[in-house]
Design a protein around this motif. Structure first.
Motif, PDB file in Angstrom:
ATOM      1  N   GLN A   2       0.841  -1.198   0.000  1.00 46.37           N
ATOM      2  CA  GLN A   2       0.000   0.000   0.000  1.00 46.37           C
ATOM      3  C   GLN A   2       0.879   1.252   0.000  1.00 46.37           C
ATOM      4  O   GLN A   2       1.956   1.259   0.600  1.00 46.37           O
ATOM      5  N   PRO A   3       0.437   2.319  -0.642  1.00 46.61           N
ATOM      6  CA  PRO A   3       1.230   3.555  -0.595  1.00 46.61           C
ATOM      7  C   PRO A   3       1.215   4.154   0.813  1.00 46.61           C
ATOM      8  O   PRO A   3       0.253   3.978   1.564  1.00 46.61           O
ATOM      9  N   ILE A   4       2.292   4.841   1.150  1.00 44.11           N
ATOM     10  CA  ILE A   4       2.306   5.564   2.419  1.00 44.11           C
ATOM     11  C   ILE A   4       1.379   6.770   2.278  1.00 44.11           C
ATOM     12  O   ILE A   4       1.033   7.164   1.168  1.00 44.11           O
ATOM     13  N   LEU A  16       4.789  12.481   7.242  1.00 44.84           N
ATOM     14  CA  LEU A  16       4.321  11.109   7.105  1.00 44.84           C
ATOM     15  C   LEU A  16       3.197  10.866   8.109  1.00 44.84           C
ATOM     16  O   LEU A  16       3.378  11.048   9.312  1.00 44.84           O
ATOM     17  N   LEU A  17       2.009  10.474   7.612  1.00 41.31           N
ATOM     18  CA  LEU A  17       0.857  10.227   8.478  1.00 41.31           C
ATOM     19  C   LEU A  17       0.621   8.738   8.711  1.00 41.31           C
ATOM     20  O   LEU A  17       0.200   8.334   9.785  1.00 41.31           O
ATOM     21  N   ARG A  21       6.273   1.885   8.938  1.00 43.81           N
ATOM     22  CA  ARG A  21       7.067   0.665   8.748  1.00 43.81           C
ATOM     23  C   ARG A  21       7.446   0.485   7.274  1.00 43.81           C
ATOM     24  O   ARG A  21       8.557   0.065   6.970  1.00 43.81           O
ATOM     25  N   ARG A  22       6.521   0.775   6.376  1.00 37.96           N
ATOM     26  CA  ARG A  22       6.818   0.678   4.944  1.00 37.96           C
ATOM     27  C   ARG A  22       7.923   1.657   4.556  1.00 37.96           C
ATOM     28  O   ARG A  22       8.834   1.334   3.802  1.00 37.96           O
ATOM     29  N   TYR A  23       7.839   2.860   5.095  1.00 38.73           N
ATOM     30  CA  TYR A  23       8.841   3.877   4.803  1.00 38.73           C
ATOM     31  C   TYR A  23      10.219   3.425   5.288  1.00 38.73           C
ATOM     32  O   TYR A  23      11.212   3.523   4.555  1.00 38.73           O
ATOM     33  N   ILE A  24      10.292   2.905   6.509  1.00 44.49           N
ATOM     34  CA  ILE A  24      11.561   2.425   7.066  1.00 44.49           C
ATOM     35  C   ILE A  24      12.105   1.264   6.235  1.00 44.49           C
ATOM     36  O   ILE A  24      13.304   1.193   5.953  1.00 44.49           O
ATOM     37  N   ALA A  25      11.210   0.356   5.815  1.00 42.91           N
ATOM     38  CA  ALA A  25      11.633  -0.794   5.005  1.00 42.91           C
ATOM     39  C   ALA A  25      12.225  -0.338   3.673  1.00 42.91           C
ATOM     40  O   ALA A  25      13.264  -0.848   3.231  1.00 42.91           O
ATOM     41  N   ASP A  30      17.400   0.813   0.657  1.00 41.20           N
ATOM     42  CA  ASP A  30      18.114   1.854  -0.084  1.00 41.20           C
ATOM     43  C   ASP A  30      17.403   2.241  -1.376  1.00 41.20           C
ATOM     44  O   ASP A  30      18.036   2.610  -2.363  1.00 41.20           O
ATOM     45  N   GLU A  31      16.053   2.134  -1.351  1.00 37.43           N
ATOM     46  CA  GLU A  31      15.249   2.584  -2.498  1.00 37.43           C
ATOM     47  C   GLU A  31      15.179   4.111  -2.456  1.00 37.43           C
ATOM     48  O   GLU A  31      15.186   4.715  -1.390  1.00 37.43           O
ATOM     49  N   LYS A  32      15.084   4.705  -3.623  1.00 43.90           N
ATOM     50  CA  LYS A  32      15.046   6.174  -3.706  1.00 43.90           C
ATOM     51  C   LYS A  32      13.625   6.727  -3.773  1.00 43.90           C
ATOM     52  O   LYS A  32      13.409   7.909  -3.541  1.00 43.90           O
ATOM     53  N   GLN A  33      12.646   5.870  -4.117  1.00 37.09           N
ATOM     54  CA  GLN A  33      11.266   6.333  -4.252  1.00 37.09           C
ATOM     55  C   GLN A  33      10.321   5.357  -3.558  1.00 37.09           C
ATOM     56  O   GLN A  33      10.620   4.172  -3.444  1.00 37.09           O
ATOM     57  N   ILE A  34       9.187   5.905  -3.151  1.00 38.32           N
ATOM     58  CA  ILE A  34       8.126   5.091  -2.571  1.00 38.32           C
ATOM     59  C   ILE A  34       6.795   5.688  -3.028  1.00 38.32           C
ATOM     60  O   ILE A  34       6.656   6.924  -3.111  1.00 38.32           O
ATOM     61  N   GLU A  35       5.866   4.834  -3.341  1.00 35.12           N
ATOM     62  CA  GLU A  35       4.551   5.315  -3.758  1.00 35.12           C
ATOM     63  C   GLU A  35       3.856   5.930  -2.543  1.00 35.12           C
ATOM     64  O   GLU A  35       3.909   5.386  -1.438  1.00 35.12           O
TER      65      GLU A  35
END
Length: 188
Positions: A2-4, A16-17, A21-25, A30-35
């Motif tokens: 799921q997107p953050i 960040l609301l 945990r997804r953001y930390i993962a 070492d990913e540069k982007q997250i949905e």
């Protein structure tokens, strides 16, 4: 995945609301982007908190204890059972059970932290004992439930003790309750 959920914070920054945990993962990998999903509807800290806990509560892997602790801030902020239920899109019975856990002391709450011997269906009878007979008796009743479960004896066969039974109403009280129901429900 799921997107953050984030909120614009100004100057190109975001708060960040939900999805910590997804953001930390993603950072760990070492990913540069997250949905992400941008939600600017939250005007207060309580609004932000509601966004966060509504997502957490909808996840299926929280213990009943964790669910109770997640709505504790709302209860302490003065939210009623019905207000919490509406805000989280869940039943008032679900909220009531979690509020009951919050009435227990820490050692009794701890019994519901993991998949131990006490489960959701044990909350109401233990709470009834707490209200009618006090904390010491509630602990003893919880211990009886755990002992039966450990011995492989179904709790459903436990006789209703005076500790967990509801108070018997007089005829007069029943008539008053019936009148109230008729008035509120619009019946005859």
């Amino acid at each position: 995945l799921q997107p953050i959920v984030v909120k614009e914070n100004g100057n190109g920054f975001y708060k960040l609301l939900a999805g910590f945990r997804r953001y930390i993962a993603v950072k760990y990998l070492d990913e540069k982007q997250i949905e992400c999903s941008i939600n600017n509807t939250a005007k207060t800290l309580i609004d932000e908190y509601l966004i966060n806990i509504s997502e957490n509560v909808k996840r299926k892997n929280l213990s009943t204890y964790q669910e109770a602790k997640s709505i504790e801030r709302l209860k302490n902020a003065g939210f009623s059972r019905d207000e919490v239920a509406k805000s989280l899109s869940c039943s008032s019975g679900w909220v009531q059970t979690r509020f009951m856990i919050l009435d227990f002391d820490e050692p009794l709450q701890a019994e519901f932290k993991s998949s131990g011997n006490l489960i959701v269906s044990n909350i109401r009878p233990i709470h009834t004992v707490l209200i009618n007979n006090g904390l010491k008796e509630a602990h003893e009743y919880a211990k009886k439930i755990k002992t039966r479960k450990e011995a492989g004896i179904p709790v459903s066969t436990m006789k209703k003790t005076s500790l967990a039974s509801k108070r018997t109403r007089s005829k007069q009280e029943l008539f008053i309750m019936q009148d109230h129901i008729r008035t509120e429900a619009g019946g005859n």
